[in-house]
Design a protein around this motif. Structure first.
Motif, mmCIF file in Angstrom:
data_model
loop_
_atom_site.group_PDB
_atom_site.id
_atom_site.type_symbol
_atom_site.label_atom_id
_atom_site.label_comp_id
_atom_site.label_asym_id
_atom_site.label_seq_id
_atom_site.Cartn_x
_atom_site.Cartn_y
_atom_site.Cartn_z
ATOM 1 N N VAL A 1 -2.738 -8.051 0.646
ATOM 2 C CA VAL A 1 -2.810 -6.708 1.229
ATOM 3 C C VAL A 1 -4.140 -6.571 1.961
ATOM 4 C CG1 VAL A 1 -2.858 -4.229 0.769
ATOM 5 C CG2 VAL A 1 -1.445 -5.724 -0.635
ATOM 6 N N LEU A 2 -4.067 -6.367 3.249
ATOM 7 C CA LEU A 2 -5.298 -6.246 4.028
ATOM 8 C C LEU A 2 -5.641 -4.770 4.171
ATOM 9 C CD1 LEU A 2 -4.553 -8.950 6.736
ATOM 10 C CD2 LEU A 2 -5.776 -9.200 4.579
ATOM 11 N N THR A 3 -6.480 -4.287 3.282
ATOM 12 C CA THR A 3 -6.900 -2.890 3.360
ATOM 13 C C THR A 3 -7.877 -2.736 4.521
ATOM 14 O OG1 THR A 3 -8.646 -3.409 1.796
ATOM 15 C CG2 THR A 3 -6.628 -2.454 0.907
ATOM 16 N N PRO A 4 -7.924 -1.539 5.118
ATOM 17 C CA PRO A 4 -8.820 -1.366 6.266
ATOM 18 C C PRO A 4 -10.287 -1.262 5.854
ATOM 19 C CG PRO A 4 -7.496 0.607 5.919
ATOM 20 C CD PRO A 4 -7.080 -0.381 4.885
ATOM 21 N N GLU A 5 -10.793 -2.313 5.257
ATOM 22 C CA GLU A 5 -12.190 -2.338 4.848
ATOM 23 C C GLU A 5 -12.861 -3.500 5.562
ATOM 24 O OE1 GLU A 5 -12.252 -1.285 0.274
ATOM 25 O OE2 GLU A 5 -10.541 -2.565 0.738
ATOM 26 N N PRO A 6 -13.711 -3.190 6.550
ATOM 27 C CA PRO A 6 -14.318 -4.265 7.338
ATOM 28 C C PRO A 6 -15.239 -5.127 6.493
ATOM 29 C CG PRO A 6 -14.873 -2.084 8.232
ATOM 30 C CD PRO A 6 -14.164 -1.861 6.955
ATOM 31 N N ALA B 1 0.838 -1.196 0.000
ATOM 32 C CA ALA B 1 0.000 0.000 0.000
ATOM 33 C C ALA B 1 0.877 1.252 0.000
ATOM 34 C CB ALA B 1 -0.931 -0.014 1.213
#
Ligand SMILES: Nc1ncnc2c1ncn2[C@@H]1O[C@H](COP(=O)(O)OP(=O)(O)OP(=O)(O)O)[C@@H](O)[C@H]1O
Ligand SMILES: Nc1ncnc2c1ncn2[C@@H]1O[C@H](COP(=O)(O)OP(=O)(O)OP(=O)(O)O)[C@@H](O)[C@H]1O
Ligand code: SF4
Ligand SMILES: [Mg+2]
Ligand SMILES: [Mg+2]
Lengths: 325, 317
Positions: free
Chosen positions: B256-261, B214
């Protein structure tokens, strides 16, 4: 629902540092609760307080520390060591903190079960092999005979998770379990934890500084800053409607592919995380906060910002003028 | 402005001999394996890949801190090989991950920043003081902080010192090796904003290494993906993130763990075999972990295919 773990007003002082300054949180059965915050805010010390593993010289106070409904705040080392590794287990960022380089994976895993349950050796070996397979390790028989240094970082982390599960704990505390790993391995380990939790009904307290991890695995989030839990909410609420100026700042700092254009500045919080001295009162964020007022030096109100959404701040919920949509 | 290459790398290779035990025969690790690319002046090439894939080795080769086993590095059109150390320092400078390890703890900040100027041996004291003050201001440090020792600064402030030191000779190129990996998220954002601003204002070229995709997406105009010493895919940043072509790039992006719950943790599909640089698999070096490998992947080495969209090295791409 009664909480599996309940911490009320935890305070920990280590020498001249107020490491935790009145933190409260609860982990329900079958729930992943993420404790998120930047370096030094007190996440690990909170976890170690629960496990009874605080460094020597640390002073701990709480109004309540309950595990499965039982007050354990007064437990001595004998009673705590009976709980640890049995009904509550902990895994760390660096697997070698829990793995002994001198013993094989198999002997360390079986030892846990033999100590707590007196399980016969052959049966313990079966259980270890079963768990290694369960955490996605191919050829578990081979791994049982190996020493920790013969494994890659990702495999070691899986072994540590398997070892933590030997006695079927109700609570698992994971302190930055994937921080040292490559992103691909991190995703694999987190996916594994999520599956295990669902299958075994584990309560997990997951400590991380990564909001991406929080968003993807947490049911509930507590945001820590300078020794306090400043905001706590169900995950969807926290990301959709953050209230605390620190939470809001932190969310704007994280680069998200496709969100902020290249060369457009990311949001950022000026200044640096302070170190807290005993006797400090008021909001620990006030020197970095654009909204600070003289009231922030006094005792902060613990507010309800919505159902199940707690806020520790002098600002009234909704201060940032968002339109509820 | 011309599209002249600030950095050009041709057939670059670097081997190490490592012993994995006291009596074991030394093994050959190919950390960078026949890599070629060029970075146009004023652009940012991001380099991503897992631990041990050769990113830092590549950085050190380009900085001239390490000799190549084969191949060439050209910086601003000049061969790095025969270049004078002082001339090189005026052209290309590093910023490393751990500012604490790279700053002398016994010196004050302003003396640390002055070192590259002093090493030139041709710059007067008054001029040095003026340029140090200018560099400190540029990175957002106060004159008061210039009088402190590294231990008296926070991690982010120390990284600012390292950046000031890199800029004081007004180089054209800065090689950043994980410059924000040791920093807190809120401080990381400050440093990324600073690096982006400096690049714009001073027309710098960056080689920007990070394991955080990111971060790379945010700062890089082009991205190179490394796997076991090779660049397996290279493309313009938007394109790479929108339409990755190599299976390894796809796995990296998936993780990639995007901050999208609500999205959960994806299955990256890589299995539990880890790459070992001392034991590079035959055929495609990624095949033991590749979720889409076919029979020839384990026997035939794919050749790099270049087109307008970039480069990719996979039988199926
Ligand atoms: N053994 C110790 N002795 C003295 N102080 C300590 C000790 N361990 C932690 N502290 C201090 O307590 C505070 C909280 O530390 P803690 O380790 O809980 O932070 P953290 O949130 O886990 O940070 P990180 O993300 O860096 O792991 C810090 O100020 C730290 O310096
Ligand atoms: N001086 C050295 N001697 C022996 N082997 C080395 C040396 N430097 C690097 N290597 C090996 O070369 C390979 C590439 O290492 P390098 O440090 O370039 O990786 P990297 O991509 O920067 O990894 P990381 O993300 O962990 O920083 C590794 O296998 C490493 O062990
Ligand atoms: S060449 Fe084959 S093994 Fe290699 S990445 Fe492409 S499909 Fe996968
Ligand atoms: Mg910690
Ligand atoms: Mg490196």
């Amino acid at each position: 629902m009664s909480a599996l773990l309940e911490v009320q007003d935890l305070r920990v002082t280590i020498g001249s540092t107020a490491a935790v300054r009145g933190a409260s949180l609860a982990v329900n059965k079958g729930e992943t609760h993420c404790l998120v915050g930047e370096s030094g805010c007190g996440k690990s010390i909170t976890a170690l307080s629960v496990m009874g593993l605080l460094p020597r010289g640390a002073k701990r106070e709480t109004t309540a520390l309950r595990f499965a409904g039982e007050e354990i705040g007064h437990f001595g080392e004998r009673e705590m060591s009976r709980l640890r590794g049995d009904r509550m287990a902990m895994i760390f960022q660096e697997p070698m903190t829990s793995l002994n380089p001198a013993y094989t994976v198999g002997s360390q895993m079986t030892e846990v079960l033999r100590r707590h349950r007196g399980t016969p050796r052959a049966q313990a070996v079966d259980r270890a092999a079963e768990l290694l397979a369960r955490v996605g390790i191919t050829a578990p028989g081979l791994r049982l005979g190996q020493y920790p240094h013969q494994l890659s970082g990702g495999l070691r982390q899986r072994v540590m998770i398997a070892m933590a599960l030997m006695c079927d704990p109700e609570l698992l505390i994971a302190d930055e379990p994937t921080t040292a790993l490559d992103v691909t391995v991190q995703a694999q380990i987190l996916r594994l934890l999520a599956t295990l939790q669902k299958d075994l009904g584990l309560g997990i307290l997951l400590i991380t500084h990564d909001l991406g991890i929080v968003a993807r695995v947490a049911d509930r989030v507590s945001v820590m800053y300078a020794g306090e839990v400043v905001e706590s909410a169900p995950t969807a609420t926290l990301f959709a409607a953050p209230e605390h100026p620190y939470t809001r700042g932190l969310l704007s700092c994280v680069p998200v592919p496709g969100k902020v254009k290249r060369d457009e500045p990311l949001g950022s919080i000026p200044g640096v995380v302070p170190r807290m001295r005993p006797g400090f009162t008021g909001c620990g964020f006030r020197d970095r906060c654009g909204q600070a007022s003289p009231a922030c030096e006094g005792t902060l109100p613990r507010q309800q910002a919505g159902p199940d959404h707690e806020l520790l701040c002098t600002l009234a919920p909704g201060w940032h003028g968002r339109n509820a949509a | 402005m011309s599209g002249a290459a600030a950095i050009e790398v041709r057939g670059l290779r670097r081997e190490f001999r490592v012993r994995q035990g006291m009596f074991a025969a030394p093994k050959r690790v190919i950390a960078v394996d026949d890599v070629s690319f060029s970075v146009p002046a004023g652009s940012v090439l991001g380099v991503v890949g897992e631990s041990g894939c050769g990113k830092s080795t590549l950085a050190r080769l380009i900085l001239g801190l390490l000799e190549p086993s084969a191949g060439d590095v050209l910086v601003d059109g000049q061969r790095l090989g025969g270049m004078d150390r002082r001339a090189r320092a005026r052209l290309i400078q590093p910023v490393f991950q751990d500012p604490f390890a790279s700053l002398n703890p016994k010196r004050r900040v302003r003396d640390i920043v002055a070192m590259p100027l002093i090493a030139q041996g041709t710059i007067g004291t008054a001029e040095i003081a003026r340029r140090v003050a200018e560099a400190l201001e540029r990175v957002g440090l106060s004159p008061d902080q210039g009088g402190r020792f590294p231990a008296q600064l926070s991690g982010g402030q120390r990284q600012r010192v390292a950046i000031a030191r890199a800029l004081v000779l007004r180089p054209r190129i800065v090689v950043c090796d994980e410059p924000t990996s040791a920093l807190d998220v809120s401080v990381q954002a400050q440093i990324l904003n600073l690096l982006a601003e400096l690049r714009r204002d001073l027309g710098l070229t960056y080689l920007f290494i990070s394991h955080n995709l990111a971060v790379v997406e945010h700062i890089a105009s082009e991205v190179a993906v490394m796997y076991l010493g090779r660049i397996v895919e290279r493309a313009e940043s938007e394109r790479l993130f929108a339409a990755p072509r190599h299976p390894y790039t796809r796995a990296l992006l998936a993780s990639v763990l995007t901050p999208e719950p609500g999205l959960g943790v994806p299955d990256v599909g890589l299995g539990d075999i880890m790459p070992d640089p001392a034991n590079i698999p035959p055929g495609c070096r990624f095949h033991p972990r590749c979720p889409v490998a076919v029979a020839k992947c384990s026997t035939e080495t794919p050749r790099p295919a270049s087109d307008a969209a970039g480069l990719v090295e996979c039988h199926l791409a």
